[in-house]
Design a protein around this motif. Structure first.
Motif, short mmCIF file in Angstrom:
data_model
loop_
_atom_site.label_atom_id
_atom_site.label_comp_id
_atom_site.label_asym_id
_atom_site.label_seq_id
_atom_site.Cartn_x
_atom_site.Cartn_y
_atom_site.Cartn_z
N TRP A 338 0.84 -1.21 0.00
CA TRP A 338 0.00 0.00 0.00
C TRP A 338 0.87 1.25 0.00
O TRP A 338 0.58 2.21 -0.72
CB TRP A 338 -0.90 0.01 1.23
CG TRP A 338 -1.93 -1.08 1.28
CD1 TRP A 338 -2.02 -2.18 0.48
CD2 TRP A 338 -3.01 -1.17 2.21
NE1 TRP A 338 -3.09 -2.96 0.86
CE2 TRP A 338 -3.71 -2.36 1.91
CE3 TRP A 338 -3.43 -0.39 3.28
CZ2 TRP A 338 -4.82 -2.76 2.64
CZ3 TRP A 338 -4.55 -0.78 4.01
CH2 TRP A 338 -5.24 -1.95 3.69
N LEU A 339 1.91 1.22 0.81
CA LEU A 339 2.80 2.39 0.88
C LEU A 339 3.51 2.61 -0.45
O LEU A 339 3.70 3.75 -0.89
CB LEU A 339 3.83 2.20 1.99
CG LEU A 339 3.32 2.26 3.43
CD1 LEU A 339 4.43 1.86 4.40
CD2 LEU A 339 2.80 3.65 3.78
N THR A 341 2.52 1.79 -3.55
CA THR A 341 1.64 2.37 -4.57
C THR A 341 1.33 3.83 -4.23
O THR A 341 1.27 4.68 -5.13
CB THR A 341 0.33 1.56 -4.70
OG1 THR A 341 -0.35 1.53 -3.43
CG2 THR A 341 0.61 0.15 -5.16
N GLU A 342 1.15 4.13 -2.94
CA GLU A 342 0.86 5.49 -2.52
C GLU A 342 1.99 6.44 -2.91
O GLU A 342 1.74 7.58 -3.35
CB GLU A 342 0.66 5.52 -1.01
CG GLU A 342 0.43 6.91 -0.41
CD GLU A 342 0.17 6.83 1.08
OE1 GLU A 342 -1.00 6.63 1.46
OE2 GLU A 342 1.13 6.93 1.87
N GLN A 343 3.22 5.99 -2.76
CA GLN A 343 4.38 6.86 -3.03
C GLN A 343 4.89 6.76 -4.47
O GLN A 343 5.89 7.38 -4.82
CB GLN A 343 5.50 6.53 -2.04
CG GLN A 343 5.12 6.86 -0.60
CD GLN A 343 6.26 6.66 0.39
OE1 GLN A 343 7.44 6.70 0.01
NE2 GLN A 343 5.92 6.47 1.65
N LYS A 347 -2.87 4.12 -5.94
CA LYS A 347 -3.84 4.30 -4.86
C LYS A 347 -3.12 4.68 -3.57
O LYS A 347 -2.02 4.20 -3.29
CB LYS A 347 -4.60 3.00 -4.60
CG LYS A 347 -5.75 2.72 -5.53
CD LYS A 347 -6.45 1.46 -5.03
CE LYS A 347 -7.64 1.11 -5.89
NZ LYS A 347 -8.29 -0.13 -5.38
N THR A 348 -3.77 5.50 -2.77
CA THR A 348 -3.24 5.79 -1.44
C THR A 348 -3.58 4.65 -0.50
O THR A 348 -4.48 3.83 -0.76
CB THR A 348 -3.83 7.08 -0.88
OG1 THR A 348 -5.23 6.89 -0.66
CG2 THR A 348 -3.59 8.26 -1.82
N ALA A 349 -2.86 4.59 0.61
CA ALA A 349 -3.18 3.59 1.63
C ALA A 349 -4.60 3.78 2.15
O ALA A 349 -5.31 2.80 2.42
CB ALA A 349 -2.16 3.67 2.77
N GLN A 350 -5.03 5.02 2.25
CA GLN A 350 -6.40 5.30 2.71
C GLN A 350 -7.42 4.73 1.74
O GLN A 350 -8.45 4.17 2.14
CB GLN A 350 -6.61 6.79 2.89
CG GLN A 350 -7.96 7.16 3.52
CD GLN A 350 -8.11 6.63 4.94
OE1 GLN A 350 -7.24 6.88 5.78
NE2 GLN A 350 -9.18 5.91 5.21
N GLN A 351 -7.16 4.85 0.45
CA GLN A 351 -8.09 4.30 -0.55
C GLN A 351 -8.14 2.78 -0.46
O GLN A 351 -9.22 2.19 -0.60
CB GLN A 351 -7.66 4.75 -1.96
CG GLN A 351 -7.95 6.21 -2.24
CD GLN A 351 -7.35 6.68 -3.55
OE1 GLN A 351 -6.23 6.28 -3.93
NE2 GLN A 351 -8.06 7.54 -4.27
N ASN A 352 -6.99 2.15 -0.25
CA ASN A 352 -7.00 0.70 -0.06
C ASN A 352 -7.77 0.30 1.18
O ASN A 352 -8.55 -0.66 1.18
CB ASN A 352 -5.56 0.17 0.02
CG ASN A 352 -4.93 -0.06 -1.32
OD1 ASN A 352 -5.43 -0.85 -2.12
ND2 ASN A 352 -3.83 0.60 -1.59
N HIS A 393 -2.72 0.72 9.25
CA HIS A 393 -3.18 2.03 8.75
C HIS A 393 -3.91 2.80 9.85
O HIS A 393 -3.76 4.04 9.96
CB HIS A 393 -4.08 1.87 7.53
CG HIS A 393 -4.37 3.18 6.87
ND1 HIS A 393 -3.41 3.91 6.20
CD2 HIS A 393 -5.50 3.93 6.83
CE1 HIS A 393 -3.93 5.04 5.76
NE2 HIS A 393 -5.21 5.07 6.12
#
Length: 454
Positions: A338-339, A341-343, A347-352, A393
């Motif tokens: 998640w991190l 893809t966010e960076q 997708k952001t971690a929040q979206q996941n 998260h």
């Protein structure tokens, strides 16, 4: 890892890590795997010498195990299943032995005293076979059409070498593996040399850093090999089945940048060697974070590469104390995806997190609490991965990014080459954040069902 393994009924639940008297216990005390590991000694080093013929599938082996007695011992066990034992010595003296299921019961000629260092040599041979987990997946020495895919989580190490097969007992390793010329044998750590003579090639590998037995490999096949050293001195060794090479190439090309990114997030890479083994093993169905050199049953996706690489910190360097805490491996590696893809523009971690929370209450993600899977049969199921990542998260949103990433780096540093527990991670999170986080962790790690609010 990326799938599912097993439990061995509650048979010897009473077996503790150190039984009274002078016999080492038949298990290390794990509630999910009562027969895994053994009591009475601590292994310091495994020196494994193997010869394998892919055509006949015959393995000849010699294991020299250096250990220290943690109690007075007249008898001790090793985990070893299937192969024929042809001889055992303790020190230079022949020892008696017998087989009892997966236990190899060794009786040395002379009593071993507490704190005594001793050396066990086991010679063996036969056709190694994997164990089959309750979901039908294979674990251990898994034959392929050109060699063997050797993946040991959680119990498969015992199918190819005698071991104290529980993550609590980590050791260094040397591997000497001889295979027919034109075939490659890939193990953990750093390649120390290879030599071809009389139609066979011998590969010598050394894994100097402590390693749990389930993370050891000696995967064999007809591989295309790529070796290089990164600017910071990390020795990379990639072995790829030629049939997977085209699909794997663009992902493996990103390995140095993935490890550099993870080092920036989690702290320094914990080992001297790195790389990948990409096999063609359609019967396997998973990848595994074999220490220093993850194993892939096919060309991996970038997400899978990130996941298995993150395990080098979370699972390999920082290992489990009991299998119940498997979310500390899989939840952390999933959150690393998640991190990443966010960076990297995804997708952001929040979206996941939000997408998973939107799952209905009867979805697999809520099937059980990630910190209490209930048995070894569930330790590689969805809640351990996805809800484990969700718990991280929630921690991040509660303490803020600066403190959260400090927690991750401190966890990896403080438990480097060692072990950790869920209770220790919670304590660290509270100490570094200055907050009472018991309710948060209770909700996301220990409570059944879907939490009432995200």
């Amino acid at each position: 890892m990326a799938t599912i393994p097993v439990a061995v009924a509650a048979l010897l639940a009473a077996a503790g890590p150190a039984a009274a008297g002078t016999s080492g216990s038949t298990g290390a005390g794990d509630p999910y795997f009562p027969l895994a590991g053994n009591g009475g000694y601590d292994v310091r080093h495994y020196d494994l010498t193997l010869g394998y013929d892919p055509d006949s599938r015959h393995l000849d082996g010699k294991a020299v195990i250096t250990a220290r007695a943690t109690q007075r011992l007249t008898r001790f066990d090793l985990d070893f299943k299937g192969l024929k034992v042809t001889g055992i010595t303790v020190g230079h003296t022949k020892a008696d032995f017998r087989r009892d299921g997966q236990e190899l019961v060794v009786t040395p000629r002379h009593t071993l005293h507490k704190h005594q260092e001793f050396r066990v040599t086991v010679t063996y041979q036969g056709t190694p076979k994997p164990v089959t987990d309750p979901d039908g997946s294979l674990d251990g020495w898994i034959p392929t059409d050109d060699g063997a895919f050797v993946a040991g989580e959680p119990q498969g190490a015992m199918t190819w070498f005698p071991a104290n097969n529980h993550p609590k007992d980590k050791a260094s390793y040397d591997f000497t593996v001889t295979v027919p010329k034109g075939t490659t044998a890939v193990a953990n750590g750093v390649l120390r040399g290879q030599r071809t003579s009389h139609g066979h090639t011998t590969f010598r590998w050394r894994a100097a850093e402590p390693m749990a037995a389930y993370l050891a490999t000696a995967t064999i096949g007809k591989f295309k090999v790529e070796q290089y050293t990164t600017p910071d001195g990390l020795k990379v060794y990639n072995a790829v089945d030629p049939r997977e090479a085209t699909a794997a190439a663009p992902v493996l090309k990103k390995l140095p940048s993935v490890l550099a990114w993870e080092s920036s997030v989690f702290g320094p890479y914990p080992f001297k060697g790195a790389g990948s083994v990409v096999d063609r093993a359609p019967q396997v169905g998973y990848a595994l974070e074999t220490q220093t050199r993850p194993l892939y049953d096919r060309a991996p996706s970038l997400g899978t590469l990130v996941h298995e690489s993150a395990h080098q910190w979370f699972g390999d360097s920082v290992s489990l104390t009991t299998w119940k805490d498997i979310w500390l491996n899989e939840g952390f590696a999933t959150y690393a995806e998640w991190l990443y893809t966010e960076q990297h523009g995804g997708k952001t971690a929040q979206q996941n997190f939000d997408a998973l929370y939107a799952s209905p209450a009867d979805s697999d993600v809520w099937a059980f609490p990630p910190a209490n899977p209930g048995s070894g049969a569930h330790i590689f199921e969805t809640p351990v991965y996805s809800r484990g990542a969700m718990a991280l998260h929630k921690l991040r949103t509660a303490v803020g990014d600066k403190t959260f990433f400090d927690i991750l780096r401190t966890w990896a540093a403080d438990h480097h080459d060692g072990h950790g527990t869920t209770a220790q991670f919670i304590h660290l999170s509270q100490r570094l954040s200055g907050k009472d986080l018991h309710a948060l962790f209770h909700t996301w790690l220990d409570t059944s069902g879907k939490p009432a609010s995200p």
